[in-house]
Design an enzyme around this catalytic site. Sequence first.
Site, PDB file in Angstrom:
ATOM      1  N   GLN A  32       0.683  -1.242   0.059  1.00 28.51           N
ATOM      2  CA  GLN A  32      -0.211   0.087   0.169  1.00 28.51           C
ATOM      3  C   GLN A  32       0.719   1.220   0.092  1.00 28.51           C
ATOM      4  O   GLN A  32       1.773   1.388   0.750  1.00 28.51           O
ATOM      5  CB  GLN A  32      -0.787  -0.093   0.993  1.00 28.51           C
ATOM      6  N   SER A 110       4.577  -5.476   3.416  1.00 28.64           N
ATOM      7  CA  SER A 110       3.129  -5.461   3.613  1.00 28.64           C
ATOM      8  C   SER A 110       2.253  -6.200   3.015  1.00 28.64           C
ATOM      9  O   SER A 110       2.339  -7.357   2.851  1.00 28.64           O
ATOM     10  CB  SER A 110       2.837  -4.236   4.071  1.00 28.64           C
ATOM     11  N   LEU A 111       1.258  -5.598   2.374  1.00 27.25           N
ATOM     12  CA  LEU A 111       0.256  -5.956   1.280  1.00 27.25           C
ATOM     13  C   LEU A 111       1.029  -7.001   0.257  1.00 27.25           C
ATOM     14  O   LEU A 111       0.551  -7.995  -0.117  1.00 27.25           O
ATOM     15  CB  LEU A 111      -0.730  -5.002   0.845  1.00 27.25           C
ATOM     16  N   ARG A 135      -9.130  -8.283   4.673  1.00 29.16           N
ATOM     17  CA  ARG A 135      -8.001  -7.535   5.208  1.00 29.16           C
ATOM     18  C   ARG A 135      -8.113  -5.965   5.133  1.00 29.16           C
ATOM     19  O   ARG A 135      -8.145  -5.352   6.308  1.00 29.16           O
ATOM     20  CB  ARG A 135      -6.708  -7.972   4.798  1.00 29.16           C
ATOM     21  N   HIS A 214       0.125  -1.676  11.103  1.00 27.52           N
ATOM     22  CA  HIS A 214       1.495  -2.257  11.826  1.00 27.52           C
ATOM     23  C   HIS A 214       1.835  -1.816  13.158  1.00 27.52           C
ATOM     24  O   HIS A 214       2.776  -1.571  13.469  1.00 27.52           O
ATOM     25  CB  HIS A 214       2.604  -2.043  10.953  1.00 27.52           C
ATOM     26  N   GLN A 262       1.251 -10.085  11.132  1.00 26.23           N
ATOM     27  CA  GLN A 262       1.732  -8.942  10.370  1.00 26.23           C
ATOM     28  C   GLN A 262       0.959  -7.553  10.505  1.00 26.23           C
ATOM     29  O   GLN A 262       1.437  -6.501  10.157  1.00 26.23           O
ATOM     30  CB  GLN A 262       1.524  -9.472   8.978  1.00 26.23           C
TER      31      GLN A 262
END
Length: 314
Positions: A32, A110-111, A135, A214, A262
């Site tokens: 992202q 991340s994503l 998510r 996060h 995560q």
Amino acid sequence: MIETGFFEWPEPTARRGYRRRHRVFAILFPGQGSQFRGMGADVFGHYPGITRFACDLLGYDLPARCRDNRDDVLARTECTQPALFTVNALHTFERERREGRPADCYLGHSLGEYNALLAAGVFDFETGLRIVTKRGELMAAASGGGMTAVMNTPVERLLEVLEADGVEGVDVAAHNTDTQVVIAGADGALRAAHASLRARSIRFAPLRVGAAFHSRAMESARTAFEVFLREFTFAEPSVTVISNVSARPYEGSMIPEMLSRQIVEPVRWAESVRYLLDRDAALECEEIGGTSLLRMVKSIAKSSPRGILTKSGV
């Protein structure tokens, strides 16, 4: 849209001038923040069936949203995540159609880790899209707070500064390179962090995000996501995938736990790259969809005691 880079270093030994090196080829997937208006225009038309399926599952015209980005809809987490996952997946399918060089390893930021797991055969496109959509919805619902990139300050020093100035409620959200750390927290906590950094002439830049990803602020999302993931079965990765949480290769049995953790734990990108740089290998990288991760790898390789950058951005 693919960019490549090549990172290698010599390793002296007692018997010979240099130890023989093998090459590790890694494909990187951005997360992202890498979305942009018009993304996917080069691949949606090549995969009309998959694109229609994605539109039906999501309940809206995905190519139109990416093309027009009305009211900056691509900046909304619940829209960003499935859109970016789909576009990165189509670029990956396009690469496979052209019979691109097989990867030895996948890394996603991340994503982007979901695209890495898709590429490694852990789940199929439908499963991945359903998971990423959930998510995004959960993370969007846990709104409030924000994130800030802090430059040229090692994470240990950053934490010392914040503690010395009595700043509480701020978490390290991403350790991208030795010169870029991302922090996250509630609005008040971030304002206090900004004041502390400004007073010490430490450069920082607030990020355009709608929540403190996060970080501990995502705990409600993590809990619900962990329950949701129990509905799925995951295969063992066919190719090594480095986990953001552990900075080590995924193990199949740990996939649900790692994916839920995560959401609240920092992206250990610098450590993940160093794990590969420490494999006594020349590291070649290819990024799907941009160049931001390649730039990070370049920075990490330069700061590594054993890393010498020889070629990048080809």
